[in-house]
Design an enzyme around this catalytic site. Sequence first.
Site, short mmCIF file in Angstrom:
data_model
loop_
_atom_site.label_atom_id
_atom_site.label_comp_id
_atom_site.label_asym_id
_atom_site.label_seq_id
_atom_site.Cartn_x
_atom_site.Cartn_y
_atom_site.Cartn_z
N SER A 19 -19.52 -24.42 23.71
CA SER A 19 -19.53 -25.73 23.03
C SER A 19 -20.94 -26.10 22.56
O SER A 19 -21.10 -26.78 21.54
CB SER A 19 -18.94 -26.82 23.92
OG SER A 19 -19.82 -27.16 24.96
N HIS A 116 -29.74 -26.68 30.62
CA HIS A 116 -29.22 -26.74 31.99
C HIS A 116 -28.69 -28.15 32.26
O HIS A 116 -29.34 -29.13 31.90
CB HIS A 116 -30.34 -26.39 32.98
CG HIS A 116 -29.85 -26.35 34.38
ND1 HIS A 116 -29.09 -25.31 34.88
CD2 HIS A 116 -29.98 -27.25 35.39
CE1 HIS A 116 -28.78 -25.56 36.14
NE2 HIS A 116 -29.30 -26.74 36.47
C1 GRF Z 1 -23.47 -26.04 29.83
O1 GRF Z 1 -23.23 -27.06 30.75
C2 GRF Z 1 -24.90 -25.57 29.91
O2 GRF Z 1 -25.79 -26.59 30.25
C3 GRF Z 1 -24.85 -24.53 31.00
O3 GRF Z 1 -23.63 -23.89 30.84
C4 GRF Z 1 -22.71 -24.76 30.18
C5 GRF Z 1 -22.24 -24.04 28.96
O4 GRF Z 1 -21.28 -24.75 28.25
N1 GRF Z 1 -26.00 -23.65 30.93
P1 GRF Z 1 -20.85 -24.26 26.78
O5 GRF Z 1 -20.47 -22.77 26.93
O6 GRF Z 1 -22.01 -24.43 25.87
O7 GRF Z 1 -19.69 -25.09 26.44
#
Ligand code: GRF
Length: 215
Positions: A19, A116
Amino acid sequence: MESADEIIPVGVMLSGRGSNFEALLRKQCDGYFQRARIVCVVSDNPDARGLVTAKANGIPAYAIAPHAHPGKAAYENAVLQILLQHGVSLVVLAGYMRIVGRVLLDHFPGRILNIHPSLLPSFPGLHAQRQAIEHGVRFSGCTVHFVDAGMDTGPIIGQRVVPVLPDDTEDTLSERILAQEHELYAECLKRVTEEPYEIRGRTVCFGPQRRGDRA
Ligand code: GRF
């Protein structure tokens, strides 16, 4: 920073849903970035939804299976070849679930970004939102940082604060943090590709007065 009108080819690495990648792509399509261009997506997981999104939007997308290589260096070399093939000069980790190793760090020094879902240095590693709830903090959020050899330890580019509500679950907090991640990542990618900056110690300093000079 590159010369003023140079396009900066960005490679995205992800492991799942994607996402954050989607949000960056949307911003790119809206013309938000003057210089950053996502040119390819690489995943360590062939089933990552982010790969489907990339292909549907005409972005070259590749799955590289770590276990098909004799070790981390060999795996990262395979990733590196793809990034080089597309002229990538900046790497954006968007839900990439591995620690970046020497091969990529050495090739892209200070040129790898990560997001993060906590206010680092609190709650690095997995399940950051659950850690925040279990710790009882009143505020959490998200952090975009440069990647170094540690886990979520590199110099911080930007952060957003999200309050933790009394009845939050891991899911509800994650959802509210994610909405902020989508905005923050675009904002930080725009800054590091369009503004002068330098890293002093652990601090990322933006702007013409970044050396602390006084007129
Ligand atoms: C997000 O919460 C990001 O901060 C962490 O992993 C998750 C990935 O979500 N590193 P997406 O795949 O971008 O939806």
